[in-house]
Design an enzyme around this catalytic site. Structure first.
Site, PDB file in Angstrom:
ATOM      1  N   ASP A  52       0.791  -1.167  -0.107  1.00 11.29           N
ATOM      2  CA  ASP A  52       0.036   0.118   0.108  1.00 11.29           C
ATOM      3  C   ASP A  52       1.045   1.289   0.225  1.00 11.29           C
ATOM      4  O   ASP A  52       2.216   1.093   0.208  1.00 11.29           O
ATOM      5  CB  ASP A  52      -0.792  -0.208   1.116  1.00 11.29           C
ATOM      6  CG  ASP A  52      -1.870   1.125   1.299  1.00 11.29           C
ATOM      7  OD1 ASP A  52      -2.377   1.604   0.297  1.00 11.29           O
ATOM      8  OD2 ASP A  52      -2.390   1.197   2.392  1.00 11.29           O
TER       9      ASP A  52
ATOM     10  N   ASP B 134      -9.155   3.442  -2.565  1.00 15.01           N
ATOM     11  CA  ASP B 134     -10.097   3.843  -1.563  1.00 15.01           C
ATOM     12  C   ASP B 134     -11.475   4.321  -2.236  1.00 15.01           C
ATOM     13  O   ASP B 134     -11.778   5.641  -2.227  1.00 15.01           O
ATOM     14  CB  ASP B 134      -9.571   4.842  -0.533  1.00 15.01           C
ATOM     15  CG  ASP B 134      -8.344   3.970   0.191  1.00 15.01           C
ATOM     16  OD1 ASP B 134      -8.252   3.147   0.360  1.00 15.01           O
ATOM     17  OD2 ASP B 134      -7.521   4.985   0.829  1.00 15.01           O
TER      18      ASP B 134
ATOM     19  N   GLU C  17       2.757   5.055  -4.026  1.00 11.55           N
ATOM     20  CA  GLU C  17       2.794   5.939  -5.214  1.00 11.55           C
ATOM     21  C   GLU C  17       4.043   6.602  -5.245  1.00 11.55           C
ATOM     22  O   GLU C  17       4.548   6.961  -6.244  1.00 11.55           O
ATOM     23  CB  GLU C  17       1.541   6.932  -4.847  1.00 11.55           C
ATOM     24  CG  GLU C  17       0.290   6.171  -4.990  1.00 11.55           C
ATOM     25  CD  GLU C  17      -0.247   5.271  -3.958  1.00 11.55           C
ATOM     26  OE1 GLU C  17       0.367   5.682  -2.841  1.00 11.55           O
ATOM     27  OE2 GLU C  17      -1.083   4.570  -4.068  1.00 11.55           O
TER      28      GLU C  17
HETATM   29  O1  MIG Z   1      -4.167   6.090   4.487  1.00 13.94           O
HETATM   30  O2  MIG Z   1      -3.401   0.713   5.675  1.00 13.94           O
HETATM   31  O3  MIG Z   1      -5.856   2.133   0.324  1.00 13.94           O
HETATM   32  O4  MIG Z   1      -6.922   0.016   1.707  1.00 13.94           O
HETATM   33  O5  MIG Z   1      -6.690   0.003   4.576  1.00 13.94           O
HETATM   34  C1  MIG Z   1      -4.831   5.044   4.310  1.00 13.94           C
HETATM   35  C2  MIG Z   1      -4.611   1.707   5.991  1.00 13.94           C
HETATM   36  C3  MIG Z   1      -3.792   3.793   4.292  1.00 13.94           C
HETATM   37  C4  MIG Z   1      -4.899   2.898   2.315  1.00 13.94           C
HETATM   38  C5  MIG Z   1      -5.405   1.716   1.704  1.00 13.94           C
HETATM   39  C6  MIG Z   1      -6.547   0.985   2.422  1.00 13.94           C
HETATM   40  C7  MIG Z   1      -5.982   0.718   3.719  1.00 13.94           C
HETATM   41  C8  MIG Z   1      -5.386   1.796   4.319  1.00 13.94           C
HETATM   42  N1  MIG Z   1      -4.454   2.863   3.416  1.00 13.94           N
END
Ligand code: MIG
Length: 765
Positions: free
Chosen positions: A374, A451, A377
């Site tokens: 996650d 999200d 980017e």
């Molecule tokens: O700023 O890890 O897209 O699936 O549950 C949020 C917490 C960070 C974004 C991800 C989401 C995940 C969440 N993350």
């Protein structure tokens, strides 16, 4: 590029023409693919890591038409030098103009032309009429049509004309802009700030040809472990081992299938990657093995940010080795993510990828087989751009500005993770789920679409998004089922789960602070409807797995728009509220609350309603009934579909009971692929591939079942043959022996031993 190009000169792998400042090259790296590069003289253009095999031999190229075209045995490219433009045979020309330090490409779009691809973008299937930017971004606002860019950048545009389709891949990870009939009406304008233009023109004529060729260039998904096709449950966060065990218990007690649970960020010790909270996750190894005993894999999240903490070995080691991205002053750039101050590993460097990959030993030693990436980017909270500054620095000598590799960061992280897992668990297929990526990400990871919100509009949006990703080479993808942000309703969850059962990636996930979203959170009726939908996924798994295998061979998307399979039908030209799953199944999900019927367009041919076996002639609209337990779904007449009984997890699908569902049409065809579901032995031939072909004539049916490849140990297996849309027969045999059969509603069914043979039915009514 003020000066003119001189004549074409043969080069080792194609042709080149020079001006006083630039060099233009034309090559053909594959059938129907032309690569055009334009770069400052003396600075050759290097392919980005999107390209699967940068050293692949090209095809021999010939100059033709008085030096105005190039030809291979598989295609032709017209090239004019002044003004510079290139055009595939029969397609409109792409003009190339200098633009500040970079280039501007211009292409006239005919009124009926549609624009597909572009990876993960909001909006509908046809991307025409808007401007898109390629810059991987974590933007928490709702994914409405005007939100752009998103987490993934795939600079691959498909132009679908009324006759055929061709594609344009700009192998350029910088911030490119794609204005598709927006800023200039009737024109597609593509701009890159980069001095090196690296362009691939890909000939169709069909979408299938295009995706196959594009994935020949950028690579294909390797067959994932079968368990990753199962149903998955996540939550930000199940905060403790006990909470995760509880969810697993609920699933098992309620007899709802489940293959994967996720550990979101709160499993870590102070958000330090590769660690576990010593209180809430006292014995992760035990947790993993206890879940595993229930057929459930635990997949932990891994963010790129490494907590800035001198006592944290990953940080200390990365610092000593100089493995972190630098700010413009040459010291590690410090971002702010969940662990507060963090440094970002410089995945651009192979040695850093190796270091990071090896660190996954911490997970693998616990029995973990999949990783969720996650925030790659990469996202950070402490800059205006919410990512690293464009002048942050990568590379061993800090020689690469962030702007040049920003869009590659997620893909590189996925590569590091995949290669690490493959080293640590040789011959076992890893599962990696990523949020960000660039063209080629399909070689490293599956994607989920980030999200979304628990709203009906985002259920609808998931269809074109998943389908355009599929046309962009990334087939293993799905949205957060039920929606991530905000509170959903039970009805939304049911409709989303019914669709999810047929999307390639199938995971329910929800955000902190929102209503819990497991199937039983909305009462027994909703639970039962979700249970039915999830079981269906497992019943259809042999069909899905076969589609995944096909995709791994040719790039063929698993979930795709109708125009892919029915290019000549104008009704489906831009359709995205229906989808094909593989070649034989059409789904038309319900996308609004309170709706129990919907219009469905069935393309030419005859179609069977999957739930009632009712036959309908296509080339027409029909109204499908869809009470809350039904997602409208239709199978093409002539299909032979492999299915099986559901089980509590993919592990329970032992492969010793196959069903072949036959939907009569003049000609019958279908296929089934199987292997051990987890190792790489299938690449050495340890798989089986069956083909069923036959026909229906008069009151008789003949279906021949052949084993085209048999690379698995022989074992006793049961085959159910099911003929839909029939209520009586006078005689049935398989392999020359009469077999008893029963009538079940609108189908005839018999059980035989699974082996090659011919199924013959006489006296059908
Ligand atoms: O700023 O890890 O897209 O699936 O549950 C949020 C917490 C960070 C974004 C991800 C989401 C995940 C969440 N993350």
């Amino acid at each position: 590029m003020a000066s003119r190009f001189h004549r074409w000169q043969p080069a080792s792998d194609g042709y080149r023409a020079s001006s006083s400042t630039h060099e233009l090259r034309v090559r053909s790296p594959g059938r129907g693919i032309f690569r055009v590069t334009l770069a400052p003289a003396g600075h050759p253009t290097v392919p980005s890591p999107a390209i699967a095999d940068p050293h692949a031999d090209g095809l021999p190229l010939r100059l033709a038409e008085g030096e105005r075209a190039f030809e291979t045995d598989h295609g032709r490219l017209g090239v004019a030098l002044s003004p510079l433009s290139v055009a595939l045979d029969g397609c409109s020309g792409l003009e190339i103009h200098p633009n500040e330090a970079g280039w501007r490409l211009k292409l006239a779009l005919a009124p009926g032309d549609r624009c597909f691809g572009l990876g993960e973008k909001t909006g509908f299937l046809d991307k025409r009429g808007r401007t898109y930017v390629m810059w991987n971004t974590d933007d928490p606002s709702p994914h409405v049509d005007t939100l752009d860019p998103m987490y993934v950048s795939i600079p691959w545009l498909i132009v679908q004309t009324e006759q055929d389709a061709w594609g344009l891949f700009l192998d350029d990870p910088t911030r490119t802009t794609w204005s598709l009939g927006d800023r200039e009406p009737g024109m597609a304008v593509v701009e890159t700030p980069r001095a090196h233009l690296d362009l691939y023109l890909v000939a169709g004529p069909t979408l299938a040809d295009l995706v196959e060729r594009y994935t020949e260039l950028t690579g294909r998904m390797s067959l994932p472990p079968r368990w990753s096709l199962g149903y998955q449950q996540s939550r930000w966060s199940y905060p403790s081992a006990e909470a995760l065990r509880e969810v697993a218990r609920e699933y098992r007690d309620r007899d709802i299938p489940l293959d994967v649970l996720y550990a979101d960020i709160d499993y870590m010790n102070g958000y330090r990657v590769f660690t576990w909270d010593p209180e809430r996750f006292k014995d992760p190894e035990r947790l993993v093995s206890d879940l595993r005993a229930e057929g459930i894999r635990l997949v932990p999240i891994v963010d790129p940010g490494v907590k800035k903490d001198a006592a944290f070995p990953v940080f200390a080691d990365g610092l000593t080795r100089d493995y972190f991205c630098l700010d413009p002053d040459g010291v590690p750039f410090i971002g702010e993510v969940w662990p507060e101050d963090v440094a970002f590993p410089d995945f651009v460097r192979p040695e850093v990828r190796r270091w990071w990959g090896d660190m996954h030993r911490a997970y693998v030693d616990l029995g973990i087989e999949g990783i969720w990436n996650d925030m790659n980017e990469p996202a950070t909270f402490n800059t205006v751009s919410k990512t690293l500054p464009e002048n942050a620095r990568h590379g061993a000598d800090g020689e690469v500005p962030h702007a040049e590799v920003h869009n590659l960061y997620g893909s590189y992280m996925g590569q590091a993770t995949r290669e690490g897992l493959l080293r640590l668990r040789p011959n076992q297929r890893p599962f990696i789920l990523s949020r960000a990526g660039f063209a080629g990400i399909q070689r490293h990871a599956a994607l989920w679409t980030g999200d979304n919100f628990s709203i009906w509009h985002h259920l609808e949006l998931s269809l074109p998004m998943v389908m355009n990703l599929g046309l962009s080479g990334v087939a293993f993808v799905g949205p957060d089922v039920g929606g991530f942000s905000g509170d959903g309703t039970g009805e939304l969850l049911v409709r989303w789960t019914q669709l999810g059962a047929f999307t390639p990636f199938f995971r329910n996930h929800s955000a902190k602070g929102t209503r819990y979203q497991e199937p039983w959170q909305f009462g027994p009726e909703i639970e039962e409807l979700c249970r039915q939908a999830i079981r269906r996924r497992y019943e259809w798994l042999p069909y899905m797995y076969t589609a995944f295998w096909r995709c791994s061979l040719t790039g063929e998307p698993i979930m795709r728009p109708l125009v892919y399979d029915f290019p000549a039908d104008p009704v489906v030209a831009s359709m995205c509220e229906q989808a094909m799953i593989g070649r034989q199944l059409l789904i038309a999900p319900i996308l609004r609350p309170g709706v129990t019927q919907r219009p469905v367009y069935l393309p030419e041919g005859v179609w069977y309603d999957v739930w009632t076996d009712e036959r309908t002639s296509g080339g027409a609209w029909t109204v499908a009934a869809a009470s809350l337990e039904t997602i409208p779904a239709f199978v093409r007449a002539g299909s032979v579909i492999p299915r099986g009984p559901w089980a509590g997890s993919t592990e329970g699908l032992r492969g010793d009971h196959l069903e072949l569902h036959v939907y009569p049409g003049d000609l019958l065809s279908g296929e089934w692929y199987d292997d051990d579901g987890q190792s790489l032995d299938h690449l050495q031939g340890a798989y089986e591939h069956w083909r069923a072909t036959g026909s229906v004539a008069g009151d008789g049916l003949t279906l021949e079942l052949e084993q085209l490849h048999s690379g698995l140990p022989a074992r006793q297996r049961c085959l159910s043959l099911v003929l839909h849309g029939a209520t009586e027969a006078s005689h049935m045999s398989f392999g020359g022996t009469a077999v008893p059969f029963e009538v079940r509603g609108t189908a005839l069914r018999c059980e035989v031993e699974l082996k090659p043979g011919t199924w013959i039915i006489r006296g059908l009514t």
